[in-house]
Design a protein around this motif. Structure first.
Motif, short mmCIF file in Angstrom:
data_model
loop_
_atom_site.label_atom_id
_atom_site.label_comp_id
_atom_site.label_asym_id
_atom_site.label_seq_id
_atom_site.Cartn_x
_atom_site.Cartn_y
_atom_site.Cartn_z
N GLY A 187 0.79 -1.22 0.00
CA GLY A 187 0.00 0.00 0.00
C GLY A 187 0.83 1.27 0.00
N ARG A 188 2.15 1.15 -0.22
CA ARG A 188 3.03 2.32 -0.13
C ARG A 188 3.30 2.98 -1.48
NH1 ARG A 188 8.37 0.79 2.09
NH2 ARG A 188 8.63 3.07 2.18
N PHE A 189 3.05 2.27 -2.59
CA PHE A 189 3.39 2.79 -3.90
C PHE A 189 2.27 2.48 -4.90
CE2 PHE A 189 7.27 0.99 -1.89
CZ PHE A 189 7.86 2.20 -1.52
N ALA A 190 2.16 3.36 -5.91
CA ALA A 190 1.26 3.13 -7.04
C ALA A 190 2.06 3.24 -8.32
CB ALA A 190 0.11 4.14 -7.04
N TYR A 191 1.67 2.45 -9.32
CA TYR A 191 2.39 2.44 -10.60
C TYR A 191 1.39 2.61 -11.73
CZ TYR A 191 6.09 0.62 -7.66
OH TYR A 191 7.02 0.47 -6.66
N VAL A 192 1.78 3.41 -12.73
CA VAL A 192 0.92 3.71 -13.86
C VAL A 192 1.66 3.39 -15.15
CG1 VAL A 192 -0.31 5.51 -15.12
CG2 VAL A 192 -0.34 5.50 -12.62
N VAL A 193 1.03 2.63 -16.04
CA VAL A 193 1.58 2.38 -17.37
C VAL A 193 1.10 3.47 -18.31
CG1 VAL A 193 1.63 0.80 -19.32
CG2 VAL A 193 1.67 -0.11 -16.99
N ASN A 194 2.04 4.14 -18.95
CA ASN A 194 1.73 5.22 -19.90
C ASN A 194 1.88 4.68 -21.33
OD1 ASN A 194 1.59 7.26 -17.70
ND2 ASN A 194 3.78 6.82 -17.54
N ARG A 195 0.75 4.37 -21.93
CA ARG A 195 0.75 3.68 -23.22
C ARG A 195 1.38 4.51 -24.33
NH1 ARG A 195 -1.47 -0.36 -26.14
NH2 ARG A 195 -2.40 0.10 -28.15
N VAL A 200 6.62 3.58 -17.50
CA VAL A 200 5.89 3.28 -16.27
C VAL A 200 6.27 4.33 -15.23
CG1 VAL A 200 5.41 1.61 -14.45
CG2 VAL A 200 5.94 0.81 -16.77
N SER A 201 5.28 5.03 -14.67
CA SER A 201 5.51 6.03 -13.63
C SER A 201 5.24 5.41 -12.27
CB SER A 201 4.58 7.23 -13.81
OG SER A 201 4.73 7.83 -15.08
N GLY A 202 5.99 5.86 -11.26
CA GLY A 202 5.80 5.39 -9.90
C GLY A 202 5.53 6.53 -8.95
N TYR A 203 4.71 6.26 -7.91
CA TYR A 203 4.32 7.28 -6.94
C TYR A 203 4.36 6.70 -5.53
CZ TYR A 203 2.41 9.24 -11.23
OH TYR A 203 2.27 9.71 -12.52
N GLY A 204 4.82 7.50 -4.58
CA GLY A 204 4.69 7.13 -3.19
C GLY A 204 3.30 7.49 -2.69
N ILE A 205 2.77 6.67 -1.78
CA ILE A 205 1.45 6.91 -1.21
C ILE A 205 1.60 7.25 0.26
CG2 ILE A 205 -0.79 5.88 -0.64
CD1 ILE A 205 -0.49 4.06 -3.05
N ASP A 206 1.11 8.42 0.67
CA ASP A 206 1.13 8.80 2.07
C ASP A 206 0.16 7.90 2.83
OD1 ASP A 206 0.00 10.35 4.49
OD2 ASP A 206 1.73 11.57 3.92
N THR A 209 -2.85 10.15 4.48
CA THR A 209 -3.76 10.92 3.62
C THR A 209 -4.04 10.27 2.27
OG1 THR A 209 -1.99 12.18 2.55
CG2 THR A 209 -2.85 13.02 4.65
N GLY A 210 -3.17 9.35 1.85
CA GLY A 210 -3.30 8.76 0.52
C GLY A 210 -2.74 9.61 -0.59
N ALA A 211 -2.18 10.78 -0.25
CA ALA A 211 -1.64 11.68 -1.26
C ALA A 211 -0.51 11.01 -2.03
CB ALA A 211 -1.16 12.97 -0.61
N LEU A 212 -0.43 11.34 -3.32
CA LEU A 212 0.58 10.76 -4.21
C LEU A 212 1.73 11.73 -4.41
CD1 LEU A 212 -1.86 9.43 -6.96
CD2 LEU A 212 -0.69 8.05 -5.22
N SER A 213 2.94 11.19 -4.45
CA SER A 213 4.12 11.99 -4.79
C SER A 213 5.01 11.17 -5.69
CB SER A 213 4.88 12.40 -3.53
OG SER A 213 5.24 11.27 -2.76
N PRO A 214 5.49 11.74 -6.80
CA PRO A 214 6.31 10.97 -7.74
C PRO A 214 7.55 10.39 -7.06
CG PRO A 214 5.64 13.05 -8.72
CD PRO A 214 5.26 13.12 -7.27
N ILE A 215 7.85 9.13 -7.38
CA ILE A 215 9.08 8.51 -6.89
C ILE A 215 10.26 9.25 -7.50
CG2 ILE A 215 10.45 6.38 -7.05
CD1 ILE A 215 7.82 4.83 -6.81
N ALA A 216 11.33 9.40 -6.71
CA ALA A 216 12.46 10.24 -7.12
C ALA A 216 13.06 9.83 -8.45
CB ALA A 216 13.53 10.24 -6.03
N THR A 217 13.14 8.54 -8.71
CA THR A 217 13.70 8.09 -9.99
C THR A 217 12.75 8.40 -11.13
OG1 THR A 217 12.79 5.90 -9.58
CG2 THR A 217 15.08 6.25 -8.94
N ALA A 218 13.29 8.64 -12.30
CA ALA A 218 12.48 8.96 -13.47
C ALA A 218 11.63 7.75 -13.87
CB ALA A 218 13.37 9.38 -14.63
N PRO A 219 10.54 7.98 -14.60
CA PRO A 219 9.77 6.84 -15.11
C PRO A 219 10.67 5.89 -15.90
CG PRO A 219 8.58 8.88 -15.47
CD PRO A 219 9.95 9.27 -14.98
#
Length: 425
Positions: A187-195, A200-206, A209-219
């Motif tokens: 439940g700590r990260f979300a991943y999105v496939v950009n067709r 693939v983008s990655g996000y940290g999940i608070d 609050t559930g707020a999303l923040s981009p993972i430091a590494t590039a997609p």
């Protein structure tokens, strides 16, 4: 002579991941690393009371551990029957994204029958062309990939009513053409496939609050036309199916940062038009639904490296255009939604090889253009989103045979073009 003392012990089953800590009488902490037997360090005298509780739950949030036979008084013998069982909690709510209507339909789940019923109020508006939805394993937060808006919308779940509420920051940017979203089992990260962007983008999940923040590494780069993404149940590896040519990109996941790193092994091929991917709950097998070749490709996972190897029988035929695949929580059954034939193919899974074999009743009818199939977290029910019918069909899942039996009552109405289903508890 000192009085004799007795130990308190038992067994744990169904555990995934680390983090489970048991206590006896509010102390004597015991960290549980794996399924099997456990014994508390502090022995007790006859007549003393014991009370075993879970101080903390596993890091893999798809499991909740509960204690039975956990309290009583020592009766001049070791206590050996404490049982800790870790299972997926039942879903109370379900959500489906509607591509045509730019909305989310919220539904309640009947715990006894599996029937879906619309929650009060209108569907929730989203941004343009929502095509994928995922919830955190805790059921507190829901995320929607909006294909034409290049965004990921974020919602909190009202635990009482099931209502979705946009977060303070209602959406974050993705790459071009986000088509699939999934949440890490912690439940700590979300991943999105950009067709469109082939990334693939990655996000940290608070966690609060559930707020999303981009993972430091590039997609990270995927193949051409990536579509679905799936993560193994322990959260170590991720797999993305690419449509041109049909292949699977594989990644390791840094469990601390969420960063994806492409595996160095060879890329495996799929059939034509891979459009859905699933990892079985044991983390040993991967299945890809190939819409263009009307079949499913099967692979075994190297437990150490995460690399994929095609199964001895690499594909199995489906009844139509294989648009979505799901594996039940026991890992014994698989289901494929066939968009062109309006039905669902059902398979048994060989426990040793992972090979798919058609069930005695190989298909069950669905609505028009079934685009998505899934099972509820407990494996008691299966649901199919019917794209052109704007409905979700429900089925009771036979725990012995895996057969799907339509739930009594009408299919649940959705907005136009339902494309995915997520659950919250």
């Amino acid at each position: 002579m000192p009085a004799r003392t007795y130990v308190v012990s038992g067994t744990v089953s169904g555990l995934l991941g680390t983090g489970l800590v048991l206590q006896n009488n509010g102390g004597d902490d015991l960290t549980i690393a794996a399924n099997g037997g456990f014994t508390f360090a502090t022995a007790l005298a006859s007549g003393a009371t014991y009370a075993v509780t879970a101080k903390s739950q596993p890091s893999i949030q798809t499991r909740v551990c509960s204690v039975t036979n956990g309290s009583g008084a020592v009766a001049a013998a070791d206590v050996v029957n404490v049982t800790v069982t870790c299972v997926a909690p039942a879903a109370r709510f379900a959500y489906t994204v509607n591509q045509f209507a730019n909305s989310v339909t919220a539904l309640s789940v009947d715990a006894s029958t599996g029937e879906l019923r619309a929650l009060p109020g209108p569907d929730l508006a989203t941004q343009m062309q929502p095509v994928s939805i995922a919830a955190t394993p805790s059921g507190k937060f829901v995320y929607v990939a909006n294909f034409s808006a290049d965004t990921l919308s974020a919602y909190s779940v009202d635990a009482t009513t099931g209502t979705l509420n946009p977060m303070t920051v209602p959406a974050v940017a993705t790459g071009a053409g986000p088509v699939s979203v999934t949440v890490h089992p912690t439940g700590r990260f979300a991943y999105v496939v950009n067709r469109t962007a082939n990334t693939v983008s990655g996000y940290g999940i608070d966690g609060t609050t559930g707020a999303l923040s981009p993972i430091a590494t590039a997609p990270v780069v995927a193949g051409t036309g990536p579509f679905p993404i799936a993560i193994d149940p322990t959260g170590r590896f991720a797999y993305v199916a690419n449509q041109s040519p049909g292949s699977v990109s594989a990644y390791s996941i840094d469990v601390s940062t969420g960063a994806l790193t492409p595996l160095t092994g060879p890329t495996v091929t799929t059939g034509s038009g891979p459009i859905s991917i699933a990892v079985d709950p044991t983390g040993r097998f991967v299945y890809v639904a190939n819409a263009g070749s009307n079949n499913v490709s099967g692979y075994t996972i190297n437990a150490v490296s995460g690399e994929l190897t095609p199964m001895a029988v690499p594909t199995v035929a489906t009844a139509g255009s294989a648009f979505s695949i799901a594996v039940d929580p026991t890992g014994r059954f698989a289901y494929v939604a066939n968009s062109t034939t309006g039905n669902v193919s059902a398979y048994n899974i060989d426990a040793v090889t992972g090979a798919l074999g058609p069930m005695a009743t190989p298909t069950v009818a669905a609505g028009t253009s079934p685009y998505f199939v899934t099972t509820d977290p407990t494996g008691r029910f299966a649901y199919v989103a019917n794209w052109n019918a704007s409905t979700v069909s429900g089925y009771a899942l036979d725990s012995t045979s895996g057969a799907l039996n339509p739930i009594a009552g009408p299919a649940a109405a959705t907005g136009g073009g339902p494309r995915g289903i997520a659950f919250a508890r």
